[in-house]
Design an enzyme around this catalytic site. Structure first.
Site, short mmCIF file in Angstrom:
data_model
loop_
_atom_site.label_atom_id
_atom_site.label_comp_id
_atom_site.label_asym_id
_atom_site.label_seq_id
_atom_site.Cartn_x
_atom_site.Cartn_y
_atom_site.Cartn_z
N LEU A 22 0.81 -1.21 0.00
CA LEU A 22 0.00 0.00 0.00
C LEU A 22 0.85 1.26 0.00
O LEU A 22 0.52 2.24 -0.67
CB LEU A 22 -0.92 0.01 1.23
CG LEU A 22 -1.99 -1.08 1.29
CD1 LEU A 22 -2.70 -1.04 2.64
CD2 LEU A 22 -2.99 -0.91 0.16
N GLY A 25 7.87 4.04 3.17
CA GLY A 25 8.53 5.23 3.65
C GLY A 25 10.00 4.96 3.90
O GLY A 25 10.54 3.95 3.44
N MET A 27 11.52 4.13 6.65
CA MET A 27 11.84 3.06 7.58
C MET A 27 10.98 1.82 7.45
O MET A 27 11.34 0.76 7.94
CB MET A 27 11.75 3.58 9.02
CG MET A 27 12.79 4.62 9.36
SD MET A 27 12.87 4.98 11.13
CE MET A 27 11.22 5.65 11.41
N GLU A 29 7.24 -0.21 5.41
CA GLU A 29 6.24 -0.28 4.36
C GLU A 29 4.99 -0.95 4.91
O GLU A 29 5.05 -1.70 5.88
CB GLU A 29 6.78 -1.03 3.14
CG GLU A 29 7.31 -2.42 3.42
CD GLU A 29 8.06 -3.01 2.24
OE1 GLU A 29 8.49 -2.23 1.37
OE2 GLU A 29 8.22 -4.24 2.19
N LYS A 48 2.22 -3.60 8.81
CA LYS A 48 3.34 -2.67 8.76
C LYS A 48 4.62 -3.42 9.10
O LYS A 48 4.68 -4.12 10.12
CB LYS A 48 3.11 -1.51 9.74
CG LYS A 48 4.12 -0.40 9.67
CD LYS A 48 3.70 0.74 10.61
CE LYS A 48 4.61 1.93 10.52
NZ LYS A 48 4.15 3.04 11.40
N ASP A 153 4.14 14.06 16.51
CA ASP A 153 4.37 14.00 15.07
C ASP A 153 3.07 14.23 14.29
O ASP A 153 2.81 13.58 13.28
CB ASP A 153 4.99 12.66 14.68
CG ASP A 153 5.64 12.68 13.30
OD1 ASP A 153 5.95 13.78 12.79
OD2 ASP A 153 5.85 11.59 12.72
#
Length: 359
Positions: A22, A25, A27, A29, A48, A153
């Site tokens: 999907l 990034g 660090m 996926e 993840k 964040d």
């Protein structure tokens, strides 16, 4: 990294069958997966995984486990739910609810300064985001003591609007909590600079009001479809946030509702005591603006927006499971416990709270 990305779809991972990637990034996926029960009932999840290039770094693993531990304690419609932290062939993965929709970052990419995201859509999303943060900020541990969670964040990429009109707060990987294993010491700055609060920039102690500043930045950007603080240069962003005058919303949008201008200004105050003191206060203020702008925003109104403006980003479920015919059958396995020793293989348990299995 590239080899795994190309070969991972269609293979089993514990009791899951990975269907397709999907997102990815720096660090990790995320893959779409299905869990098949003994009676052949399939349900979609998001898996993840850390990228092989960073999976050996203890700091990255700690962030991954922290996200799972904190999020597993949460059960709120505006927070992405985490079901399981698992290990399969020494590969760490996290099972989360599958969200079909768009990150709010897509709104910034989709619209322009001349054709901005509809005001009511922005207000509805931000009200729900404030509700999710309010829940997280009030979270208590199993001993009943407040965890004092601070997300740290909040940004358009970590706020996700589903096709059903539900806004989800994502990614508590660098969240701060008062439990011993979750603590991040003062002097270590983490997060996206352009969305940090002044106190976060300065590596000062944080509380929930830091997230309110960050949400104010997102609110400003969605309303104007422009960046508030410099995204291309961390040094310039630092100066923007801590020293230079912060633009008023009315400077970019002269016809904006004065109350909304005040809401954004209060969120973006450099003095924490002058901001909204809780996310619930912010949520109520956003509701007041909605009432002056046609009434409270419903989830169905947000769902219609997603379908009308971001249809291409939604999952086409047609034939999703049929295309896996002939793939490995995933048989139900006995429940297992995730230990601190990170065993070679662990099965998926969607019932026992994760916090009780990780220590």
């Amino acid at each position: 990294m590239e080899e795994r990305s190309q070969s991972v779809s269609g293979r089993p991972l514990g009791r899951y069958l990975l269907l397709r990637k999907l997102s990815a990034g720096g660090m990790g996926e995320v893959h779409l997966a299905t869990l098949q029960s003994a009676r052949g009932v399939a349900r979609l999840f998001a898996i993840k995984m850390l990228l092989p290039t960073v999976s050996g770094r203890q700091d990255v693993v700690d962030m991954f486990v922290t996200e799972a531990k904190i999020a597993s304690l949460m059960a709120h419609q505006n927070v992405c739910q985490v079901f399981e932290l698992g290990i399969e062939d020494k590969e760490l993965f996290m099972c989360m609810e599958f969200l079909d929709g768009i990150p709010l970052l897509s709104m910034l990419h989709k619209h322009t300064t001349s054709e901005r995201t509809p005001l009511r859509v922005v207000l509805g999303c931000m009200e729900q985001a404030a509700a999710g943060l309010c829940y997280a900020h009030k979270l208590r541990g199993e001993d009943g003591k407040p965890l004092s969670v601070v997300h740290r964040d909040i940004s358009p990429s970590n706020l996700f609007l589903t096709r059903d009109g539900i806004l989800k707060v994502l990614d508590f990987g660098i969240a701060k909590a008062t439990t011993r294993e979750h603590q991040t010491h003062t002097g270590h700055r983490k997060g996206k600079t352009a969305y940090m609060s002044p106190e976060q920039i300065k590596c000062q102690p944080l509380d929930s009001r830091s997230d309110i500043f960050s949400l104010g930045v997102v609110l400003y950007e969605l309303l104007t479809n422009t960046v508030l603080f410099d995204h291309s240069n961390d040094y310039e962003a630092t100066l923007d946030i801590t020293m230079r005058p912060i633009p008023r919303l009315r400077d970019s949008l002269p016809d904006i509702n004065p109350l909304l201008d005040e809401v954004v200004t209060k969120c973006l105050s450099r003095e924490v005591d002058q901001r909204y003191q809780t996310a619930e206060e912010l949520r109520q203020a956003l509701q007041q603006v909605q009432e002056q702008s046609g009434g409270l925003v419903s989830t169905s109104e947000l769902a219609r927006y997603v379908t009308a403006h971001h249809h291409d980003a939604l999952l086409d479920r047609t034939g999703l499971f049929r295309e896996q015919e002939g793939s490995t059958t995933i048989e139900p396995l006995p429940e297992a416990v995730v230990s601190e020793a990170l065993p070679t293989s662990v099965t998926v348990d969607l019932v026992t709270p994760l916090s009780g299995r990780l220590g």
